[in-house]
Scaffold this motif. Structure first.
Motif, PDB file in Angstrom:
ATOM      1  N   VAL A 162       0.829  -1.205   0.000  1.00 27.81           N
ATOM      2  CA  VAL A 162       0.000   0.000   0.000  1.00 27.81           C
ATOM      3  C   VAL A 162       0.864   1.256   0.000  1.00 27.81           C
ATOM      4  N   ARG A 163       2.047   1.157   0.582  1.00 26.16           N
ATOM      5  CA  ARG A 163       2.951   2.317   0.603  1.00 26.16           C
ATOM      6  C   ARG A 163       3.342   2.733  -0.809  1.00 26.16           C
ATOM      7  N   GLU A 164       3.402   1.755  -1.738  1.00 25.37           N
ATOM      8  CA  GLU A 164       3.797   2.038  -3.115  1.00 25.37           C
ATOM      9  C   GLU A 164       2.673   2.687  -3.932  1.00 25.37           C
ATOM     10  N   VAL A 165       1.425   2.442  -3.560  1.00 29.56           N
ATOM     11  CA  VAL A 165       0.301   2.973  -4.351  1.00 29.56           C
ATOM     12  C   VAL A 165      -0.430   4.104  -3.630  1.00 29.56           C
ATOM     13  N   LEU A 166      -0.036   4.406  -2.403  1.00 28.15           N
ATOM     14  CA  LEU A 166      -0.728   5.427  -1.614  1.00 28.15           C
ATOM     15  C   LEU A 166      -0.668   6.790  -2.304  1.00 28.15           C
TER      16      LEU A 166
ATOM     17  N   PHE B 141      -6.385   9.585   0.639  1.00 28.61           N
ATOM     18  CA  PHE B 141      -5.165   9.910  -0.100  1.00 28.61           C
ATOM     19  C   PHE B 141      -5.373   9.761  -1.603  1.00 28.61           C
ATOM     20  N   ALA B 142      -6.117   8.746  -2.013  1.00 29.81           N
ATOM     21  CA  ALA B 142      -6.374   8.545  -3.441  1.00 29.81           C
ATOM     22  C   ALA B 142      -7.220   9.676  -4.005  1.00 29.81           C
ATOM     23  N   ASN B 143      -8.189  10.143  -3.222  1.00 30.45           N
ATOM     24  CA  ASN B 143      -9.069  11.219  -3.674  1.00 30.45           C
ATOM     25  C   ASN B 143      -8.320  12.540  -3.818  1.00 30.45           C
ATOM     26  N   ASN B 144      -7.431  12.831  -2.883  1.00 28.74           N
ATOM     27  CA  ASN B 144      -6.712  14.112  -2.893  1.00 28.74           C
ATOM     28  C   ASN B 144      -5.358  14.028  -3.591  1.00 28.74           C
ATOM     29  N   ARG B 145      -4.963  12.830  -3.985  1.00 27.42           N
ATOM     30  CA  ARG B 145      -3.751  12.587  -4.765  1.00 27.42           C
ATOM     31  C   ARG B 145      -2.490  13.143  -4.096  1.00 27.42           C
ATOM     32  N   PHE B 146      -2.392  12.997  -2.785  1.00 33.29           N
ATOM     33  CA  PHE B 146      -1.205  13.466  -2.066  1.00 33.29           C
ATOM     34  C   PHE B 146       0.033  12.733  -2.582  1.00 33.29           C
ATOM     35  N   GLU B 147       1.104  13.476  -2.807  1.00 32.25           N
ATOM     36  CA  GLU B 147       2.372  12.885  -3.236  1.00 32.25           C
ATOM     37  C   GLU B 147       3.035  12.207  -2.040  1.00 32.25           C
ATOM     38  N   THR B 148       3.314  10.905  -2.178  1.00 33.25           N
ATOM     39  CA  THR B 148       3.972  10.171  -1.090  1.00 33.25           C
ATOM     40  C   THR B 148       5.199   9.405  -1.572  1.00 33.25           C
ATOM     41  N   GLY B 149       5.475   9.473  -2.880  1.00 30.72           N
ATOM     42  CA  GLY B 149       6.525   8.625  -3.441  1.00 30.72           C
ATOM     43  C   GLY B 149       7.907   9.250  -3.537  1.00 30.72           C
ATOM     44  N   LYS B 150       8.013  10.545  -3.253  1.00 30.57           N
ATOM     45  CA  LYS B 150       9.315  11.208  -3.373  1.00 30.57           C
ATOM     46  C   LYS B 150      10.331  10.615  -2.380  1.00 30.57           C
ATOM     47  N   ARG B 151      11.599  10.674  -2.762  1.00 26.08           N
ATOM     48  CA  ARG B 151      12.660  10.062  -1.964  1.00 26.08           C
ATOM     49  C   ARG B 151      12.667  10.589  -0.526  1.00 26.08           C
TER      50      ARG B 151
ATOM     51  N   GLN C 124      10.357   8.727   1.878  1.00 21.95           N
ATOM     52  CA  GLN C 124      10.429   7.271   1.979  1.00 21.95           C
ATOM     53  C   GLN C 124      10.572   6.771   3.416  1.00 21.95           C
ATOM     54  N   TYR C 125      11.046   7.617   4.307  1.00 22.82           N
ATOM     55  CA  TYR C 125      11.193   7.176   5.700  1.00 22.82           C
ATOM     56  C   TYR C 125       9.853   7.074   6.411  1.00 22.82           C
ATOM     57  N   LEU C 126       8.818   7.638   5.820  1.00 27.75           N
ATOM     58  CA  LEU C 126       7.485   7.602   6.417  1.00 27.75           C
ATOM     59  C   LEU C 126       6.762   6.319   6.031  1.00 27.75           C
ATOM     60  N   THR C 127       6.175   5.636   7.000  1.00 26.37           N
ATOM     61  CA  THR C 127       5.460   4.390   6.750  1.00 26.37           C
ATOM     62  C   THR C 127       3.998   4.681   6.401  1.00 26.37           C
ATOM     63  N   PHE C 128       3.298   3.633   5.972  1.00 23.73           N
ATOM     64  CA  PHE C 128       1.865   3.799   5.716  1.00 23.73           C
ATOM     65  C   PHE C 128       1.143   4.245   6.976  1.00 23.73           C
ATOM     66  N   GLN C 129       1.495   3.652   8.123  1.00 21.78           N
ATOM     67  CA  GLN C 129       0.818   4.016   9.359  1.00 21.78           C
ATOM     68  C   GLN C 129       1.070   5.470   9.738  1.00 21.78           C
TER      69      GLN C 129
ATOM     70  N   PHE D 129       1.317   7.924   7.547  1.00 23.53           N
ATOM     71  CA  PHE D 129       0.381   8.662   6.692  1.00 23.53           C
ATOM     72  C   PHE D 129      -1.068   8.435   7.133  1.00 23.53           C
ATOM     73  N   ALA D 130      -1.381   7.213   7.581  1.00 20.23           N
ATOM     74  CA  ALA D 130      -2.741   6.915   8.034  1.00 20.23           C
ATOM     75  C   ALA D 130      -3.097   7.766   9.251  1.00 20.23           C
ATOM     76  N   PHE D 131      -2.126   7.959  10.137  1.00 17.12           N
ATOM     77  CA  PHE D 131      -2.335   8.814  11.307  1.00 17.12           C
ATOM     78  C   PHE D 131      -2.649  10.250  10.858  1.00 17.12           C
ATOM     79  N   CYS D 132      -1.885  10.738   9.899  1.00 18.26           N
ATOM     80  CA  CYS D 132      -2.117  12.089   9.369  1.00 18.26           C
ATOM     81  C   CYS D 132      -3.486  12.183   8.695  1.00 18.26           C
ATOM     82  N   ALA D 133      -3.852  11.145   7.961  1.00 17.15           N
ATOM     83  CA  ALA D 133      -5.149  11.136   7.284  1.00 17.15           C
ATOM     84  C   ALA D 133      -6.284  11.244   8.293  1.00 17.15           C
ATOM     85  N   GLY D 134      -6.157  10.533   9.408  1.00 13.49           N
ATOM     86  CA  GLY D 134      -7.188  10.593  10.438  1.00 13.49           C
ATOM     87  C   GLY D 134      -7.383  12.003  10.974  1.00 13.49           C
TER      88      GLY D 134
END
Length: 335
Positions: A104-108, A179-189, A192-197, A199-204
């Motif tokens: 999920v981290r790759e497609v977030l 994240f999919a709806n707002n298309r937040f950029e998460t793939g930049k180098r 990369q130190y940020l995990t899915f969890q 980002f999930a915390f931030c989304a909440g």
């Protein structure tokens, strides 16, 4: 000519959770048999390799027939073909919709479209998640997104009710949808130190405070779309950095509150204006779609990296932001 048949008649559908997980993970029948043999199942059950192969194939057929019901979990409870106890139904659903954090981290933040689906081969190779499992997970994300995007009401609750997921998994799916709806950029180098969890915390927090639903709980797409009026109001914060007297006054209030409470006080005081400009400029540009997408990379580059270079701790950052916010409320302009 005599024909030997092995016949088994039963009522309750037999499902081995270990085999189910192998099926979900994308193992072929032969690979699943090999894993089961290595786990010592033949010795435990005193069975032959042929019986193990037959059992695994039978289990796989059952899972494949159940899969269409798992696409609409409420149907699983109302069908008569498979006699599955309620607690076992819950396990089947929860595991079917579970996902690998590395995948999920790759497609977030990416669009859940055919274009992204074409990249699953590469993602599978990168994450070591089988292609079949990647496709199942991606299709689950897309299915949940399509169902909830037209619904009114709280996003997490809609996901929980329509897909019968646990609260934790429903919240994770809410983050994926958001994240999919707002298309937040998460793939930049730099991210990369940020995990899915992470980002999930931030989304909440964003869903709870920055969406239309934070204002009106029966607006369409309430927990998916950012509140445009709120984002427009953030532009008013520009005065914190454009008015020199106000900037100095804000700095004085924050530094007075911080003095003696942190080892990095000197760095906080010296960099206050640059950090404040960074935060306010990020906030003031969020009316633009591109700047919304770059929200996290901007935060890292303009705020987190400068703080990290000055060796701030997480406690230092929390302390600074708390007083930064509280002091702004004291200013006459924002009373």
């Amino acid at each position: 000519m005599a024909v030997e048949l092995d016949v088994f008649v039963g009522n309750t559908t037999i499902m081995d959770e270990e085999v189910y997980q192998l099926w979900l993970d994308g193992y072929t029948v032969n690979d699943a048999v090999k894993v089961r043999m290595e786990g010592g199942v033949l010795e435990e059950c005193d069975a032959s390799a042929d019986v193990l192969l037959s059992d695994t194939m039978d289990q796989y057929r059952t899972f494949q027939m159940c899969e269409r019901l798992l696409h609409s979990p409420s149907k699983l409870a109302n069908q008569l073909l498979f006699q599955i106890p309620p607690h076992r139904q819950a396990v089947l659903i929860e595991r079917y919709y579970a996902f690998d954090d590395t995948f999920v981290r790759e497609v977030l933040g990416k669009k859940l479209s055919k274009g992204t689906k074409k990249d699953l081969d590469d993602i599978s190779a990168k994450t070591s998640v089988t292609l079949k499992s990647c496709r199942r997970q991606f299709d689950n994300f897309k299915r949940v997104f399509k169902v909830v995007e037209e619904l009114k009401g709280p996003l997490v609750e809609n996901i929980r009710q329509h897909f019968l997921l646990s609260d934790k998994l429903a919240r994770d799916y809410a983050a994926i949808v958001f994240f999919a709806n707002n298309r937040f950029e998460t793939g930049k180098r730099k991210l990369q130190y940020l995990t899915f969890q992470d980002f999930a915390f931030c989304a909440g927090l964003l869903i709870s405070n920055w969406t239309v639903g934070a204002v009106d709980n029966m607006v369409e797409d309430m927990d998916v779309d950012l509140d445009k009026e709120f984002l427009q109001e953030l532009k008013e914060l520009k005065i914190l950095i454009t008015d020199k007297d106000l900037l100095d006054q804000h700095k004085s209030l924050v530094c007075t509150a911080l003095r003696g409470k942190t080892k990095t006080f000197n760095e906080m005081e010296a960099n206050f204006k640059n950090l404040s400009r960074g935060l306010v400029n990020i906030a003031a540009k969020l009316t633009n779609t591109k700047d919304v997408r770059d929200f996290f990379i901007d935060l890292v580059e303009k705020f987190i990296e400068p703080c990290r270079s000055d060796r701030w701790t997480a406690a230092d950052m929390k302390l600074y932001l708390t007083h930064y916010t509280n002091s702004a409320h004291i200013l006459d302009t924002f009373k």
